[in-house]
Enzyme design. Structure first.
Site, short mmCIF file in Angstrom:
data_model
loop_
_atom_site.label_atom_id
_atom_site.label_comp_id
_atom_site.label_asym_id
_atom_site.label_seq_id
_atom_site.Cartn_x
_atom_site.Cartn_y
_atom_site.Cartn_z
N SER A 24 19.18 7.21 -24.14
CA SER A 24 19.56 5.77 -24.66
C SER A 24 18.95 4.65 -24.01
O SER A 24 19.06 3.43 -24.34
CB SER A 24 21.07 5.82 -24.70
OG SER A 24 21.63 5.98 -23.39
N ARG A 57 25.49 9.66 -22.79
CA ARG A 57 26.71 9.58 -23.18
C ARG A 57 26.97 8.87 -24.60
O ARG A 57 27.77 9.14 -25.10
CB ARG A 57 27.26 8.84 -22.11
CG ARG A 57 27.38 9.51 -20.84
CD ARG A 57 27.74 8.73 -19.74
NE ARG A 57 27.25 7.30 -19.75
CZ ARG A 57 27.45 6.66 -18.57
NH1 ARG A 57 28.35 6.97 -17.49
NH2 ARG A 57 26.98 5.43 -18.49
N TYR A 222 2.31 5.62 -10.64
CA TYR A 222 0.95 5.06 -10.01
C TYR A 222 0.05 6.23 -9.82
O TYR A 222 -1.11 5.97 -9.84
CB TYR A 222 1.22 4.08 -8.70
CG TYR A 222 1.09 2.69 -9.24
CD1 TYR A 222 2.19 2.23 -10.08
CD2 TYR A 222 0.29 1.69 -8.64
CE1 TYR A 222 2.28 1.05 -10.42
CE2 TYR A 222 0.25 0.42 -9.13
CZ TYR A 222 1.22 -0.07 -9.95
OH TYR A 222 1.16 -1.40 -10.49
N HIS A 283 4.57 3.22 -4.85
CA HIS A 283 3.45 3.08 -5.38
C HIS A 283 2.50 2.56 -4.35
O HIS A 283 1.33 3.40 -4.30
CB HIS A 283 3.43 1.88 -6.64
CG HIS A 283 4.73 2.09 -7.48
ND1 HIS A 283 5.24 3.53 -7.88
CD2 HIS A 283 5.48 1.37 -8.29
CE1 HIS A 283 6.26 3.12 -8.86
NE2 HIS A 283 6.38 1.96 -8.92
N LYS A 369 6.90 -10.27 -6.80
CA LYS A 369 6.99 -10.74 -8.33
C LYS A 369 7.15 -12.17 -8.32
O LYS A 369 7.10 -12.84 -7.20
CB LYS A 369 8.41 -10.28 -8.29
CG LYS A 369 8.96 -8.95 -8.33
CD LYS A 369 8.88 -8.07 -9.39
CE LYS A 369 9.45 -6.59 -9.39
NZ LYS A 369 9.18 -5.88 -10.38
N ARG A 379 -8.82 -3.32 -2.06
CA ARG A 379 -9.77 -3.93 -1.31
C ARG A 379 -10.38 -3.71 -0.20
O ARG A 379 -9.58 -3.58 0.90
CB ARG A 379 -9.48 -5.66 -1.17
CG ARG A 379 -9.15 -6.36 -2.52
CD ARG A 379 -9.08 -7.69 -2.24
NE ARG A 379 -10.25 -8.27 -2.43
CZ ARG A 379 -10.76 -8.94 -3.67
NH1 ARG A 379 -10.04 -8.71 -4.71
NH2 ARG A 379 -11.85 -9.45 -3.71
N ARG A 403 -10.03 -2.29 -9.02
CA ARG A 403 -8.97 -2.93 -9.66
C ARG A 403 -8.27 -1.81 -10.74
O ARG A 403 -8.61 -1.44 -11.68
CB ARG A 403 -9.54 -3.91 -10.51
CG ARG A 403 -8.25 -4.98 -11.27
CD ARG A 403 -8.89 -6.36 -11.55
NE ARG A 403 -9.84 -6.20 -12.61
CZ ARG A 403 -10.87 -6.75 -12.99
NH1 ARG A 403 -11.29 -7.51 -12.02
NH2 ARG A 403 -11.51 -6.41 -13.98
N LEU A 432 -18.76 -2.24 -11.95
CA LEU A 432 -18.45 -1.08 -12.92
C LEU A 432 -17.02 -1.34 -13.85
O LEU A 432 -16.13 -1.00 -13.21
CB LEU A 432 -18.44 0.38 -12.42
CG LEU A 432 -17.72 1.49 -13.22
CD1 LEU A 432 -18.68 1.59 -14.48
CD2 LEU A 432 -17.92 2.70 -12.18
N ARG A 497 1.05 -18.06 -5.05
CA ARG A 497 0.43 -16.77 -4.53
C ARG A 497 1.23 -16.23 -3.49
O ARG A 497 1.10 -15.28 -2.92
CB ARG A 497 -0.54 -17.22 -3.39
CG ARG A 497 -2.13 -17.68 -4.34
CD ARG A 497 -3.31 -18.08 -3.35
NE ARG A 497 -3.36 -17.19 -2.06
CZ ARG A 497 -4.08 -16.04 -2.31
NH1 ARG A 497 -4.35 -15.78 -3.43
NH2 ARG A 497 -4.23 -15.17 -1.24
#
Ligand code: NDP
Ligand code: BG6
Length: 514
Positions: A24, A57, A222, A283, A369, A379, A403, A432, A497
């Site tokens: 659910s 439930r 990930y 991750h 976030k 990187r 990326r 690429l 940032r």
């Protein structure tokens, strides 16, 4: 030992029952069922052998559950006729059983449904396959494991087949009866797996008393992302990376996760965990392992996971001066978040790996976030060219960028001659971009791929118990100090940032904006 791992000598042909516990909930409808649908569409889940059961439930009918799921599958105006037909057929495979997570009654009903399906498909004794996906809060994992062990292991087929000898009828649940017949019972558990070292170990022990490691799939989505899966190939199948991938050539490595939205709607959950437990401990650390590990003996899951554990065990304790925590302005306005919360919604930290390959190379993990963009990337920045004759700027360092999302790509930033009559240099890219190079090739969703692995019995992309323990060992001291309010988060503006202190830390660690 119970059967959970893949027995390579056995063809798995028995009926397959996939049970989504917590059907659910949010994860189930947004990720688990859509991933199952995609597997169904591509022929990996065949109606002749598969049944899908939702369990929770909430008291709803089969049709109510199907309608909830339908909203997350291709339907309505944009969907083709084929897709709409597939959706209807897929939904018909799904049934719902309602029950609690800590009483046998519900799980016996569930077992009855699974067994009925197995009988209908004439499943040979011991060959049935049962997959239990925990789309549930971890607090109920131990009781759910117990219920499955008591009521729902794949051996229950025995009870339905008449004419078996008495010994077989008495074979206890969880015994090895399915091992040589391709049958198994497996559980897939979601993060967060614990809140710190102690709670994670406690949970591992509780589950470990009921299931063997080959039966337990600790999912980290990930590890199912296309470019994360590509890391091993990139590193170990390309000659030119082999001699370069070390402290002699690499100056620093950044692994970055950014989201351009806050914790709205999930504030209650998030505030108990924070960005380190939500993103970095799992991750980003998993990505770090794949970037930093030595070449495994083979592609066997245990060989790969052995190498990942070694990386984690080589990480030295974090230093306070190499950690910046942030909380975005307005985070505590969420009514489910306490006004005085110190929970970080942003963190940048430097991890250092004490081994021959990486001594002295900062691995900078950054997650936040409510930032200015949504992006996840790796990187790898190389050192300056020694004896430079072109008087290159620092900004012309080589950098290899992978990326992960959005728009999967990898590109190498390099210095070339500026086209024209002058002999001057310019920074350019070998690019690429998957969207261009593999136009029209669908990239599977992480969950889709990982669920298929659980059915195939491939644990390569799942977290082993010792890996999890080593991961928590790295962060637990810092997390405890944050929880006690001894390390504070600085504020940052949503849509920015992140805190300026994080950029300053990055610079101190040696990163140069290229
Ligand atoms: P939900 O809060 O939606 O919970 C899932 C279901 O579990 C609910 O529908 C509810 O079903 C039951 N449930 C909720 N709270 C409790 C409780 N306190 N005790 C017993 N049952 C409860 O969670 P999600 O679906 O968001 O997440 C499930 C798991 O997946 C969690 O471990 C989460 O951390 C993880 N996860 C989630 C992601 C997401 O995008 N949502 C992403 C990555 C991981 P009912 O009341 O009907 O029994
Ligand atoms: C989840 C986190 O594990 O991953 C979320 O709990 C986060 O907070 C999500 O939003 C990000 O996943 P993705 O695949 O969208 O990068």
């Amino acid at each position: 030992m119970a059967s959970g791992g893949n027995n390579e000598n056995v063809t798995e042909t028995g009926s397959l029952s996939i049970v989504v516990l917590g059907a659910s909930g949010d994860l189930a409808k947004k990720k688990t069922f859509p991933a199952l649908f995609n597997l169904y569409r591509q022929g990996f889940l065949h109606p002749d052998e598969v049944c899908i059961l939702g369990y929770a439930r909430t008291k709803i009918s089969n049709d109510e559950l199907r309608n909830r799921i339908r909203g997350y599958l291709p339907h309505g105006k944009g969907a083709s006729n084929d897709q709409a037909e597939d959706v209807s057929k897929f939904l018909q495979l799904i049934k719902y059983v309602s029950g609690s997570y800590d009483s046998e009654e519900g799980f016996r009903s569930l077992d009855k449904e699974i067994s009925a399906h197995e009988l209908l498909k004439h499943t040979a004794v011991g060959s049935s396959r049962r997959l239990f996906y925990f789309a549930l809060p971890p607090s109920v994992y131990p009781s759910v494991c117990k219920m499955i062990k008591n009521c729902c292991m794949n051996e229950c087929m025995i009870r339905l087949h008449r004419g078996l000898d008495a010994l077989a009828l008495w074979t206890p649940r969880g015994s090895d009866i399915g091992a040589d017949r391709g049958g198994w019972t497996r559980i897939v558990v979601e993060k967060p797996f614990g809140k710190d070292l102690e709670s994670a170990e406690q949970l591992s022990t509780q589950i470990g008393e009921l299931f063997d490691e080959p039966q337990i799939y600790r999912i980290d989505h990930y590890l199912g992302k296309e470019l994360v899966q590509n890391l091993l190939v990139l590193r170990f199948a390309n000659r030119f990376f082999l001699p370069l991938w070390n402290r002699d050539n690499i100056d620093n490595v950044q692994i970055v996760f950014r989201e351009d939205f806050g914790t709205e709607g999930r504030g209650g959950y998030f505030d108990q965990y924070g960005i380190i437990r939500d993103i970095i401990q799992n991750h980003l650390l998993q990505v770090l392992c794949l970037v930093a590990m030595e070449k495994p003996v083979s592609l066997k899951p245990e060989h790969i996971r052995d190498e990942k554990v070694k990386v984690l065990q080589s990480v030295i304790p974090l230093k306070d001066e190499e950690v910046v925590l942030g909380q975005y302005d307005g985070y505590t306005e969420d009514p489910t978040v306490p006004d005085n919360s110190n929970t970080p919604t942003f963190a940048t930290m430097v991890l250092r790996i004490h081994n021959e390959r990486w001594e002295g190379v900062p691995f900078i993990l950054k997650a936040g976030k409510a930032l200015n963009s949504r992006k996840a990337e790796i990187r790898v920045q190389f050192k300056d060219v020694p004896g430079d004759i072109f008087r290159c700027q620092k900004q012309s360092r080589n950098e290899f960028v992978i990326r992960l999302q959005p728009s999967e790509a990898m590109y190498m930033k390099l210095t070339v001659k500026q086209p024209g009559l002058e002999m001057s240099t310019i920074q350019s890219e070998l690019d690429l971009s998957y969207g261009q190079r593999y136009q029209g090739v669908p990239i599977p969703e992480a969950y889709e791929r990982l669920i298929l692995d659980t059915i195939r019995g491939d644990q390569q992309h799942f977290v082993r118990r010792d890996e999890l323990k080593a991961a928590w060992e790295i962060f637990t001291p810092l997390l405890h100090r944050i929880d006690r309010g001894e390390v504070k988060s600085v504020s940052y503006k949503p849509g920015s940032r992140g805190p300026v202190e994080a950029d300053q830390l990055l610079e101190r660690a040696g990163y140069v904006q290229t």
